[in-house]
Every structure is written in C-alpha cells, then in structure tokens.
Design an enzyme around this catalytic site. Sequence first.
Site, PDB file in Angstrom:
ATOM      1  N   GLY A   1       3.202  -9.884   3.286  1.00 44.81           N
ATOM      2  CA  GLY A   1       1.822  -9.537   3.652  1.00 44.81           C
ATOM      3  C   GLY A   1       1.727  -8.153   4.266  1.00 44.81           C
ATOM      4  O   GLY A   1       1.581  -7.998   5.475  1.00 44.81           O
ATOM      5  N   TYR A   2       1.823  -7.159   3.430  1.00 40.18           N
ATOM      6  CA  TYR A   2       1.682  -5.773   3.901  1.00 40.18           C
ATOM      7  C   TYR A   2       0.310  -5.219   3.497  1.00 40.18           C
ATOM      8  O   TYR A   2      -0.494  -4.859   4.320  1.00 40.18           O
ATOM      9  CB  TYR A   2       2.758  -4.871   3.269  1.00 40.18           C
TER      10      TYR A   2
ATOM     11  N   GLU B   1      16.593  -1.720   0.942  1.00 41.82           N
ATOM     12  CA  GLU B   1      16.568  -2.699  -0.134  1.00 41.82           C
ATOM     13  C   GLU B   1      16.097  -2.102  -1.449  1.00 41.82           C
ATOM     14  O   GLU B   1      15.083  -2.471  -1.978  1.00 41.82           O
ATOM     15  CB  GLU B   1      15.727  -3.912   0.279  1.00 41.82           C
TER      16      GLU B   1
ATOM     17  N   ASN C   1       4.178   5.674  -8.076  1.00 39.01           N
ATOM     18  CA  ASN C   1       4.967   6.808  -8.564  1.00 39.01           C
ATOM     19  C   ASN C   1       4.441   8.148  -8.036  1.00 39.01           C
ATOM     20  O   ASN C   1       5.211   9.094  -7.893  1.00 39.01           O
ATOM     21  CB  ASN C   1       5.014   6.796 -10.099  1.00 39.01           C
TER      22      ASN C   1
HETATM   23  C1  LIG Z   1       1.050  -6.845  -9.274  1.00 37.32           C
HETATM   24  C2  LIG Z   1       1.116  -6.339  -7.865  1.00 37.32           C
HETATM   25  C3  LIG Z   1       1.868  -7.035  -6.927  1.00 37.32           C
HETATM   26  C4  LIG Z   1       1.904  -6.615  -5.604  1.00 37.32           C
HETATM   27  N1  LIG Z   1       2.589  -7.377  -4.678  1.00 37.32           N
HETATM   28  C5  LIG Z   1       2.480  -7.077  -3.352  1.00 37.32           C
HETATM   29  C6  LIG Z   1       3.006  -7.955  -2.345  1.00 37.32           C
HETATM   30  O1  LIG Z   1       3.617  -8.992  -2.641  1.00 37.32           O
HETATM   31  N2  LIG Z   1       2.807  -7.636  -1.054  1.00 37.32           N
HETATM   32  C7  LIG Z   1       2.157  -6.510  -0.665  1.00 37.32           C
HETATM   33  O2  LIG Z   1       2.036  -6.274   0.524  1.00 37.32           O
HETATM   34  N3  LIG Z   1       1.650  -5.655  -1.581  1.00 37.32           N
HETATM   35  C8  LIG Z   1       1.785  -5.912  -2.913  1.00 37.32           C
HETATM   36  N4  LIG Z   1       1.220  -5.057  -3.870  1.00 37.32           N
HETATM   37  C9  LIG Z   1       0.413  -3.923  -3.422  1.00 37.32           C
HETATM   38  C10 LIG Z   1       0.995  -2.568  -3.740  1.00 37.32           C
HETATM   39  O3  LIG Z   1       1.984  -2.264  -2.852  1.00 37.32           O
HETATM   40  C11 LIG Z   1      -0.175  -1.557  -3.738  1.00 37.32           C
HETATM   41  O4  LIG Z   1      -0.911  -1.778  -4.909  1.00 37.32           O
HETATM   42  C12 LIG Z   1       0.301  -0.131  -3.669  1.00 37.32           C
HETATM   43  O5  LIG Z   1       0.728   0.154  -2.399  1.00 37.32           O
HETATM   44  C13 LIG Z   1      -0.795   0.869  -4.056  1.00 37.32           C
HETATM   45  O6  LIG Z   1      -1.941   0.670  -3.276  1.00 37.32           O
HETATM   46  P1  LIG Z   1      -3.381   0.520  -3.932  1.00 37.32           P
HETATM   47  O7  LIG Z   1      -3.272  -0.429  -5.052  1.00 37.32           O
HETATM   48  O8  LIG Z   1      -4.339   0.221  -2.860  1.00 37.32           O
HETATM   49  O9  LIG Z   1      -3.702   1.944  -4.544  1.00 37.32           O
HETATM   50  P2  LIG Z   1      -4.180   3.243  -3.728  1.00 37.32           P
HETATM   51  O10 LIG Z   1      -3.279   3.486  -2.602  1.00 37.32           O
HETATM   52  O11 LIG Z   1      -5.623   3.162  -3.472  1.00 37.32           O
HETATM   53  O12 LIG Z   1      -3.899   4.372  -4.805  1.00 37.32           O
HETATM   54  C14 LIG Z   1      -4.761   4.690  -5.878  1.00 37.32           C
HETATM   55  C15 LIG Z   1      -4.190   5.881  -6.621  1.00 37.32           C
HETATM   56  O13 LIG Z   1      -4.123   6.999  -5.755  1.00 37.32           O
HETATM   57  C16 LIG Z   1      -2.794   7.490  -5.715  1.00 37.32           C
HETATM   58  N5  LIG Z   1      -2.541   8.057  -4.399  1.00 37.32           N
HETATM   59  C17 LIG Z   1      -2.733   7.467  -3.199  1.00 37.32           C
HETATM   60  N6  LIG Z   1      -2.371   8.302  -2.219  1.00 37.32           N
HETATM   61  C18 LIG Z   1      -1.949   9.444  -2.797  1.00 37.32           C
HETATM   62  C19 LIG Z   1      -1.443  10.697  -2.311  1.00 37.32           C
HETATM   63  N7  LIG Z   1      -1.306  10.922  -1.002  1.00 37.32           N
HETATM   64  N8  LIG Z   1      -1.096  11.642  -3.213  1.00 37.32           N
HETATM   65  C20 LIG Z   1      -1.229  11.417  -4.551  1.00 37.32           C
HETATM   66  N9  LIG Z   1      -1.704  10.265  -5.056  1.00 37.32           N
HETATM   67  C21 LIG Z   1      -2.052   9.292  -4.190  1.00 37.32           C
HETATM   68  C22 LIG Z   1      -1.942   6.302  -6.026  1.00 37.32           C
HETATM   69  O14 LIG Z   1      -0.672   6.677  -6.506  1.00 37.32           O
HETATM   70  C23 LIG Z   1      -2.768   5.638  -7.105  1.00 37.32           C
HETATM   71  O15 LIG Z   1      -2.574   6.294  -8.312  1.00 37.32           O
HETATM   72  C24 LIG Z   1       1.199  -5.440  -5.214  1.00 37.32           C
HETATM   73  C25 LIG Z   1       0.475  -4.735  -6.161  1.00 37.32           C
HETATM   74  C26 LIG Z   1       0.411  -5.156  -7.488  1.00 37.32           C
HETATM   75  C27 LIG Z   1      -0.401  -4.376  -8.467  1.00 37.32           C
END
Ligand SMILES: Cc1cc2nc3c(=O)[nH]c(=O)nc-3n(C[C@H](O)[C@H](O)[C@H](O)COP(=O)(O)OP(=O)(O)OC[C@H]3O[C@@H](n4cnc5c(N)ncnc54)[C@H](O)[C@@H]3O)c2cc1C
Lengths: 377, 399
Positions: free
Chosen positions: B127-128, B244, B383
Amino acid sequence: MNFDLTDERQMLQDSLRRFLTDRYTTQVRNDILNSDTGYSAEIWTQLAELGIIGALFTEDQGGYGGAGFDIAVVFEELGRAGVVEPFLDSAVLGGGLIAALGTEAQKTLLEQVIDGSLLLAFAHGEPASRYDLSHVQTTAKMQDGSIVLSGRKAVVVNAEAAGFLIVSAREDGAVMDQDGISLFLVPADTPGLSLRGYPLLAGGRAAEVELDNVSLRASSRLGVAGQAYPVITERAAAASVALAAETLGAMETATVLTRDYLQTRQQFGRPIGSFQALQHRMADLLIELEQARSAVINAAGHLEGEPYQRELHIAAARNLVARTGRLVSEETIQLHGGIAMTQEYELAHIAKRITMADHRFGDADYHLEQFIDLSTT
Amino acid sequence: MDLSFSAKEQAFRAEVRGFLADKLPPELAQTVRDGRGLSKDTYERWHALLNEQGWLAPNWPKEFGGCEWNAVQRHIFEDECCRAHAPRIVPFGLSMLAPVLQKFGSKQQQDHYLPRILSSQDWWCQGYSEPGAGSDLASLKTKAVRDGDTYVVNGQKTWTTLGQYANWIFCLVRTDPTVKQQAGISFLLIDMDTPGVEVRPIILLDGTHEVNEVWFTDVRVPVENLVGEENKGWTYAKYLLTHERTNIAGVGFSQAGLAAVKRLARSQMHRGRPLIENPHFAARVARAEIDLMAMSTTNLRIISGAAKGQAPGVESSMLKVKGTQIRQEINDLARRAAGVYAMPFASEAVEGSNESPIGPEGTTHVAAQYFNNRKLSIFGGSNEIQRNIIAKVKLGGGA
Ligand SMILES: Cc1cc2nc3c(=O)[nH]c(=O)nc-3n(C[C@H](O)[C@H](O)[C@H](O)COP(=O)(O)OP(=O)(O)OC[C@H]3O[C@@H](n4cnc5c(N)ncnc54)[C@H](O)[C@@H]3O)c2cc1C
C-alpha cells in the site's frame, strides 16, 4: 489543389460528430461493450436514419456518397468516438460486395442495408489464411443444380447479427490461386451453417463459421463464377481506407485526452505537462499524427483510381498508420501512467481500437511487403 | 574475463533444474505457459512446494529460514524457474516486506510475521501509491493519527496488486503533516480484516482483476504494528527499493516470451510458408533477441558485481528501462504473430475456464498480455522516473 471537405462532407462530419458527442458517451459505449450483442441496435438505427450508412454507398447504389473521401470522413468520426457498431462489416464490405457484384434482384437487399434493418458480414478469412486474400480453401461444388459449400471461416466480424453472410469459396484452382474464387449470399438460417460467437478485445463480436455441406440455390452466387478476386481486393482496399481513417480518428482522441491529462495531472507540485521530457514526447506524437492524416488522404483519394496506384497508396497508408498507431497507443498510455491501464478510462478502449485495427486486412508488415512488391516492380 | 559460470554454479543450476522437473506440476506450468492469470490457490500451492524444499526465500538470511543465496545463485534460480514456466513467487511478503522487517523490524515482529510469510498463512499487499501520489510518492496523504495505543488511519491507497487475496497490507502513512514531506512518513502494518478497511476492484484494460483500491475509514491499528521508528518510513521504503531489484531486468521472462514467439511463428503460416521464415518478421524477432543477449550480459555484470558486494546504483535504472522495453517488444511480436486470432477476447483470461480456445495454440492471451504489460514501464518507478535518475547521476553530479 484543395484539401477542404466539400460542403456535403463537411455537413456529414458535423452531424456525425454532434450525434456521437451527445449520444456515444463513455458510459453508453461501456454498456455496449458489456452487452450480449456487442452493439447497440438503437444507436445503429439512429445512425442509419442520420444517413451514415447511406454515405458509404454511391447514388446508383441507393446512397449519396461511397467514394474514398466519404468513407474517410465517416470512419474518422467513428474512430474518434471509439464506435464499435459494424459499419465496416455490414456496409463497406457486405453491402459493398453486393453493390459491386449483385444482380438486380440481389441488389434489392441494399435498401435494407442502408436503412439499417439488415446487417451483413463478410466470411472470407480462414484459419490458415492470415491476411492473404487469395488463400481460400473453402470449396463450392455444384451438385444436382445446387451449390454446396464446405469449409471454415475465421474471426468473421458481426457474423451473429448478420441476416446474410457473404461467403467466399473456391470453385476452381489451388488454395492460393486468385482465379476460381466466388462469393455467395448465404442466409443466416441455412442448414449446415453454424457459428461459434465470441466477443472481441476491442469491442464488437465475431464468430468462427463452420460450413458443413451448406446447400444453396445457384442464384445465390454473387457475380461470375470464379471471378470474385478483383472485387474482393477492391473492397479490401475500401476497408483499408476505413480502418486507416478510423485509426486516425482514434489517435486524435488519444492525443487530445493526453494533452488534457498532462495539463491537469499534478505530481511534484506541478502539472506533469510542464516536464520537458513529456512535452517532447507529446510533440512527436503530434508530428506523426499529421503524417498519418496525409497518408489517409492519399489512400482515400486513390480508392477510385487505377488499381496499381490504389494498392500502392493503400499499402503505404496502412503501414504508416499502423506504425503511428502503435506509437500513439503505447505513448499515450505511458504518458498517462496507471490511470490509462483501467478498463473504465476512455483511452483504454481507444488504444485497443487503434491496436486491433492492425489485425484486420493486413498488419504493418503485410502492407510493407505489399508496398515493396508494388514499388520495386 | 570469463563468460562461463563456475563449476559450482553449474552444479547449482542442475540441482534447480532437477527440482523443477520433479516437483513443478505440469498443469501448473501449462497455465503459466499459456499466459493465463493465476488463482490464489495456484500461487499458494507453488509457494508450499518451494517452502518444503526450503527455497521459498532465496534472498533471506539463513537465520530467518532463507537460502541466503548470492545474486548469481538467485539469478540462476529465477532463470530456471522462468524456463520451466513456474509461477512467479509473489513478491509482496517475501521480497518487499521481509527485508524491511529483517533490517528494521523488532524481534517480536520478525518472530511473528516472517514464519507466517513462509507458510503462506499471511498474504501481503503493498500500500504505497495513492490517487494523488504516484511518481511523487512522498506526497502521500493517507494519515495515521496516534490515539493512545493505536493509530487511527484514514485515506485511500490504489493500484494495490492482488489486494483481493491479501489479509495484510504494509502501508506508507503520514504521521507528521507539519514537516518536509519525506520526514513525516511511517511504515505501518495493517490487518485487512480490521473494521474500516474496504477493498474495491479495479478492472484493467485487458479485463483482468489484478489491482484494487483500498480505503481506510477510522481504521484502528495497534502501535506495535509500526515498523522501526515513527516518521522514518521513507528511509525504509527506499531501502526496499535499492535492495530488491535483482530480477528487475526480467531476462527470464523475456527469454520465455521469445521462445513462445518463435513457437507461434513456426506454426503460423504466411503466404504459404511458416511466418518465422518471413524476412520482415524474422528481422523483428532477431532484433529483439540481439538486444536480449546483450542485456542478459549487462544483467550478469551487475549481478556478479552485487555478489561481490557492490551495491547496484544507476545500473538498476538502466536495466529497468531496457528490460521493460525488450519485454514489451516481445509482447508486441507475439500479438503480431497471432494475426487475426489476436482479436478474440478470452473472457476467462484466468485459469479455471474449460472452454476450448478459439484460435491456434499460443494465440489466446497474446493481445491481452500485450496490453497488460504496458504496466511494466509504468510501475516500479516509471521509465521516465528511471531516466530522471540516470540523467541526474550522470549529468547532474547527483547521488
Ligand atoms: C498494474 C499496476 C500495478 C501496480 N501495483 C502497485 C502496488 O501493488 N502497490 C502500489 O503501491 N502501487 C502499485 N502500482 C502503482 C505504480 O507504482 C504507479 O502507477 C506509478 O508509481 C506511477 O504513478 P501514476 O500511475 O500515478 O502516474 P503519474 O506519476 O501520474 O505519472 C504520469 C506520467 O508522468 C510521468 N512523470 C511523472 N513525474 C515525472 C517527472 N518528474 N519527470 C518526467 N516524467 C514524469 C510518468 O512517468 C508518467 O508517464 C501499480 C500500478 C499498475 C499500473
């Protein structure tokens, strides 16, 4: 030179866009995707009344359009809204084949096709044919004055809803020969015809079609025995204009959604659209989108032209649009982050439409090969 | 330089291979090979088999019941598991939470939770992320307010992978809203059966139920569920991220995926010949394979450094970007290879469906997987975020 739409086509575009914006909302579309039929009979009828099916036929055929540019205008709008109703299968392919080959008696069906009361499907591809249009193993044999069809057809889109299937079968020649292929009008309730239906990943439904000694009257052949191939290629070209234009429309929606999201989504205390890394990616998409628009115009403009030029431009457009489509669907999902991975979000469906269009009437590689064959001879 | 594995390493590989040949149930391998989603039972069955062998926790120290394998051994193990189409080990308890507990948890927490992870008594989820806190994780808002011997938790987590199977969730929560974001976060363990915890499904674009929203309304959590010190959660979360990352490149997955693409392309016909003989398609496959061969060695270079005690830095980010690009390219190749049979939607993408597939073998799930694996470049630090890290280190003189 003039790249403006004619007044008629401009009106067509405006009224279709207005209708779809008002009526084909994400919610409505998601309900359609979850329905058993895979399309909305109500929306289908309303769009028919609006003249959208008629726009895909010429005046002689009972419509008021039918040219490459009409197809492009209609399908770009359908693509923009992610419409899953079977315009391609029932009208461009099914209706188009009847219009091109049918006798006067057979052509009476067109009125019902255009008013939306009769749906059609084109049962051509087979499990082993991939995208090759001449690969037909299904056979048609004359027996005591009747025609008997046997074989299997793969991923026949809209087969379950269709009143008639237009089935290709070989009357002569070897599996890959262009000569010897005929088309037949097969009523859906003909004994020996069986369907295994299923939903498609990008919406709508299709079926595997078994033809087990399907017996037809000789009058159900469309056109001259064994001579259907050139017309099949011509309709496949029209289908390619439709698919390329649909993908273009879908890409427009994908980029608009992304632009809006980049401006509103905040991370690190600012809109993510303020990160230059993302701005450049978005700029690249917009550059490619204009390339795709031009390729679609080239293809649409050559649909009625002589076959060599037509095929060259179709292959070019499908290859370019497929490449752009992959880029746009993957990048717009990526630029959104997790939200675009959800079924509910508009872009998910749009991205699936874009990608799965690459699996109909030839993918990027198929059209690249077609182009190489044509451009090097 | 010597590119070969040592005799000891090769013997270890043989041992792993022998175990998999003996113990991995074939029907289980088939499900994985088909690319179907796995049920909770299947994961637990596989975990139990590994646990019996003592191999469920390759990365844990021996004192906690782990294998204490080094990075090379872990790589060999993962590689063989992928080759044999074994289910992946669900990482949340075993390789995400456990290292944190082992390093920062109390003796009591270690004694209580670690054995329950090994026995599958507990299923953990992570739950992050929150709706407003994705890449910018430190902006998370779920708050925990101290009230006597409990914290009262309110807020929402999202994207919680396999949360529907879990009975525990480890969370980052805000315990001090007045300080710099990173300095007010704590690491809290929450029993999901506690009143006020609600799990809501999110359906992904391929129709699967893999992730969830987890809502907290006045959830009372005993203070002993705090890991380490209050407001130090960010440090623990970062520790987890840097330590990890062994399988971050997904080399084994890519190798298995590429083999599947080749199998499919040998059986699919194009213009009367097997698709694999088509020069355009073959060139695409070859490019992916060439990239994979090089990346596999990059991976080994980093692993072998790690086995000697060097902490991987920016290389992890490089592997994440390259590894996911290659995996996604292979997914695209599989989709293409399937031709028109990529179009049907297999309504039961998870195991348990008895319907015979529509298309030829190996085509049923390829398109769904192509879409599902778009996640690879989004989660685990997107990425773009990885590129920011690389650029910062290499251009900006940062950490
Ligand atoms: C299938 C799936 C499973 C997941 N499982 C878990 C889980 O079990 N537990 C958990 O805690 N989380 C989980 N996640 C969450 C995941 O870690 C987040 O989706 C991820 O951190 C990206 O956040 P966001 O989706 O809010 O996108 P955003 O952070 O809103 O990003 C949107 C876009 O902006 C880009 N962006 C953001 N900041 C910058 C920057 N500073 N410079 C350039 N580009 C930027 C991103 O790369 C992306 O392209 C999961 C996600 C998916 C899709």
